[in-house]
Design an enzyme around this catalytic site. Structure first.
Site, PDB file in Angstrom:
ATOM      1  N   CYS A  36       7.506  44.494  -2.138  1.00 13.82           N
ATOM      2  CA  CYS A  36       7.249  45.765  -2.196  1.00 13.82           C
ATOM      3  C   CYS A  36       5.856  46.416  -3.019  1.00 13.82           C
ATOM      4  O   CYS A  36       6.156  47.316  -3.761  1.00 13.82           O
ATOM      5  CB  CYS A  36       8.544  46.363  -2.949  1.00 13.82           C
ATOM      6  SG  CYS A  36       9.885  45.937  -1.983  1.00 13.82           S
ATOM      7  N   GLN A  43      10.601  45.767 -14.693  1.00 14.50           N
ATOM      8  CA  GLN A  43      10.113  44.398 -15.167  1.00 14.50           C
ATOM      9  C   GLN A  43       9.725  44.556 -16.581  1.00 14.50           C
ATOM     10  O   GLN A  43       9.574  43.380 -17.109  1.00 14.50           O
ATOM     11  CB  GLN A  43       8.955  43.754 -14.469  1.00 14.50           C
ATOM     12  CG  GLN A  43       9.324  44.146 -12.929  1.00 14.50           C
ATOM     13  CD  GLN A  43      10.313  43.008 -12.397  1.00 14.50           C
ATOM     14  OE1 GLN A  43      10.875  42.122 -13.191  1.00 14.50           O
ATOM     15  NE2 GLN A  43      10.730  43.330 -11.382  1.00 14.50           N
ATOM     16  N   HIS A  52       4.995  49.057  -7.634  1.00 13.09           N
ATOM     17  CA  HIS A  52       5.856  48.949  -6.477  1.00 13.09           C
ATOM     18  C   HIS A  52       6.249  50.124  -5.874  1.00 13.09           C
ATOM     19  O   HIS A  52       5.801  51.226  -6.220  1.00 13.09           O
ATOM     20  CB  HIS A  52       7.178  48.570  -7.565  1.00 13.09           C
ATOM     21  CG  HIS A  52       8.552  48.139  -6.642  1.00 13.09           C
ATOM     22  ND1 HIS A  52       9.117  48.987  -5.972  1.00 13.09           N
ATOM     23  CD2 HIS A  52       8.723  47.045  -6.560  1.00 13.09           C
ATOM     24  CE1 HIS A  52      10.079  48.392  -5.285  1.00 13.09           C
ATOM     25  NE2 HIS A  52      10.174  47.148  -5.623  1.00 13.09           N
ATOM     26  N   ASP A  56       7.501  52.896 -15.063  1.00 15.65           N
ATOM     27  CA  ASP A  56       8.233  52.219 -14.160  1.00 15.65           C
ATOM     28  C   ASP A  56       8.616  50.934 -15.091  1.00 15.65           C
ATOM     29  O   ASP A  56       7.518  50.044 -15.120  1.00 15.65           O
ATOM     30  CB  ASP A  56       7.755  51.615 -12.867  1.00 15.65           C
ATOM     31  CG  ASP A  56       8.542  50.611 -12.354  1.00 15.65           C
ATOM     32  OD1 ASP A  56       9.522  50.081 -12.545  1.00 15.65           O
ATOM     33  OD2 ASP A  56       8.152  50.282 -11.014  1.00 15.65           O
ATOM     34  N   LYS A 115      18.613  43.704 -13.020  1.00 16.42           N
ATOM     35  CA  LYS A 115      17.584  42.609 -13.619  1.00 16.42           C
ATOM     36  C   LYS A 115      17.736  42.168 -14.746  1.00 16.42           C
ATOM     37  O   LYS A 115      16.857  41.333 -15.408  1.00 16.42           O
ATOM     38  CB  LYS A 115      16.006  43.501 -13.327  1.00 16.42           C
ATOM     39  CG  LYS A 115      15.831  43.801 -11.968  1.00 16.42           C
ATOM     40  CD  LYS A 115      14.273  44.023 -11.789  1.00 16.42           C
ATOM     41  CE  LYS A 115      14.030  44.932 -10.412  1.00 16.42           C
ATOM     42  NZ  LYS A 115      14.241  44.334  -9.263  1.00 16.42           N
TER      43      LYS A 115
END
Lengths: 150, 411
Positions: free
Chosen positions: B369, B206, B126, B203, B229
């Site tokens: 993104c 998700q 991302h 990261d 999220k």
């Protein structure tokens, strides 16, 4: 807000221009080129004009994006061939007004086929798609005027 | 003990936003990778905090400040437990994943990365795990190297021994791709990165959303994730990092809360994690994120993962049968998180999204993104349907009907 029927958006003429874009090529001798992109959705256009004696001799574009953006640019370039700079400016202003929902602008016959894009004005998130080509045109006219005076 | 299965019909009733119609059809929300909807308990927690306990934290001696501070720090402990941190002080509150990554790339990066050093990231990242490193590289003269992708959007790791050198200072990689849904072999890369002495940042925007995450088991140094999220509010997220690493780092921003003693020429810093939390934090957001964790724990992450996996298999099977569709990302559901990135014939993803929206179906269209991943496939955009605990087979059926509409218009 209720979305109006899709038929007001995806008219055959729009899909036809999307699949068979007119004037989609690199211009060999160009007076001005403007690159415009919408980073949000990835619509992109490079509009190229050959201008002589205050008249657009030829207009071509290279670009990618959704059906609305690409059809609008394709239709726009067909109207720009041989068009005076003054008329091109009027065309851009009139189309922009139509996208902002002005009913009088939508009746302006000078817009010709572009009037099928009137339905886009009812889809707020898609108006930017329809305008990207004319935004590039307005930028091109300004750039040209600056270069003429300098 | 959590149950092994969940009933999405029951769960849906906890989410007020799902109880609405869009364009005359019941909303089908499949844009969960962008942000999830919020359960009533989270909305209530925000309201209750502002109605009853609103005060600044770690400042006042009065009762409201005490209550706010307790709730805020309890939430930190919940977040610590959520990812398997050794202690709550290893959790730094941030605005989200993006700020957590920027914190490390700036506060750690500027002191530990120099000219000619190497930063290893992947083409799948991302923008929030690309740009902070590009900014760092510009300021230090470091070089960015990339893990490339295969045709299914998976990392090509044959090249890893060549990519990792004694100049590699940091490896920054995503747990799960937001653009393609690829579940990445983070553990394997982290182990290799540590062999050359590099820092490993993940990261997890998700990742921690859909699966049980154990940072110790993953063997990484930093894990960044967002509240919004995973059923929490926007504007809150967290950085987990090893305590010794946080202790060794200079502050990220200066201000109130992060100091120990302030002098005219020299000041000293508060202990970790407060050293990294300048200014009044997002107290309500932190409490809301803690409540979201309680909610998800109550449902059970194993049950959520199982439900999503079953729905993903169903969606992949049904979508693969749609004429003209191309699905990007791993073909095997086992390497795939609960999101499907696709294109359909010559219909542009924005047109797909507009047509689906007219049927009350929310998906994302665009580059997500992740422009480097899009460039890898030679495309500028995809449409993306992303699944969460409250989605049902009927949502997938509606999506398929919507795709048939797209085919009709672009016939």
């Amino acid at each position: 807000m209720e979305t109006p029927p899709l038929s007001s958006l995806y008219q055959q003429l729009i899909l036809e221009h999307y699949r068979n874009p007119r004037n989609k090529a690199e211009l060999e001798e160009k007076s001005v080129e403007i690159h415009m992109a919408n980073p949000v959705c990835g619509d992109e256009v490079r509009l190229q004009l050959r201008i002589q004696d205050d008249q657009i001799e030829e207009a071509k574009f290279v670009g990618q994006g959704c059906s609305i953006s690409q059809a609008a640019i394709s239709m726009m370039t067909t109207l720009l061939q041989g068009c005076s700079l003054a008329d091109a400016k009027i065309l851009a202003e009139c189309f922009t007004k139509m996208m902002q929902g002005d009913p009088d602008a939508a009746k302006d016959k000078r817009l010709k086929d572009l009037r099928v894009l009137q339905g886009v004005s009812k889809f707020p998130v898609r108006i930017k798609c329809a305008l990207i080509g004319f935004d590039a045109l307005q930028e091109a006219l300004k750039t040209h005027a600056r270069e003429e005076t300098s | 003990m959590t149950t092994a299965t969940l009933d999405p019909a029951t769960i849906r009733r906890e989410f007020p936003a799902l109880e609405q119609s869009i364009n005359g059809r019941p909303l089908v929300y499949l844009d969960n990778a962008a942000t999830s909807q919020k359960p009533r308990v989270v909305l209530d927690a925000l309201q209750a905090y502002y109605e009853n306990d609103n005060a600044n934290v770690h400042r006042g001696i009065h009762e409201l400040s005490r209550r706010a501070t307790v709730a805020y720090e309890e939430s930190r402990a919940k977040v610590a437990g959520w990812v398997g941190a050794a202690e709550p002080s290893e959790i730094v509150w941030t605005r989200g994943t993006t700020e957590a990554i920027n914190l490390v790339s700036t506060a750690w990066g500027l002191d530990n990365v120099g000219e000619g050093d190497e930063i290893l990231i992947s083409v799948l990242e991302h923008h929030s795990n690309i740009i902070p490193w590009q900014l760092l590289a510009r300021r230090t003269g470091a070089v960015i190297k990339y893990i490339e992708l295969d045709e299914q959007g998976r990392w090509i790791l044959d090249e890893l021994p060549r990519l990792l050198t004694d100049r590699t200072k940091v490896v920054a990689i995503s747990h799960v791709s937001n653009a393609l849904g690829t579940v990445n072999p983070v553990k394997r890369v982290a182990a290799a990165a540590h062999e050359v002495g590099a820092l490993v940042l993940v990261d997890g925007a998700q990742g921690a959303v859909h699966m049980k995450v154990d940072v110790q088991e993953l063997g990484v140094d930093c894990y960044a994730f967002s509240g919004h999220k995973m059923c929490g509010p926007t504007g809150i997220g967290a950085l987990w990092a090893r305590r010794d690493l946080l202790d060794s780092m200079e502050p990220y921003q200066g201000g109130g809360e992060m100091i120990h003693f302030v002098g005219r020429d020299e000041s000293s810093w508060a202990t970790v994690p407060h050293k990294f939390e300048a200014g009044t934090p997002n107290i309500a957001g932190a409490i809301g994120m803690g409540t979201a964790i309680d909610f998800l724990s109550g449902v059970g992450m194993d049950a959520i993962a199982k439900h999503e996996h079953e729905l993903l298999e169903y969606a992949l099977e049904r979508m693969n049968a749609v004429d003209g569709i191309r699905i990007y990302g791993p073909q095997s559901p086992d390497e795939h998180s609960a999101l499907i990135s696709f294109t359909l014939g010559d219909a542009h993803p924005h047109d797909i999204s507009t047509i689906l929206d007219s049927e009350g179906i929310a998906v994302r269209a665009g580059h997500h993104c992740a422009q480097l991943a899009m460039q890898h496939f030679g495309i500028s955009a995809t449409a993306r349907a992303s699944i969460y605990l409250y989605n049902t087979e009927s949502d997938i059926d509606r999506l398929i009907e919507g795709l048939e509409q797209v085919q009709g218009i672009f016939a």
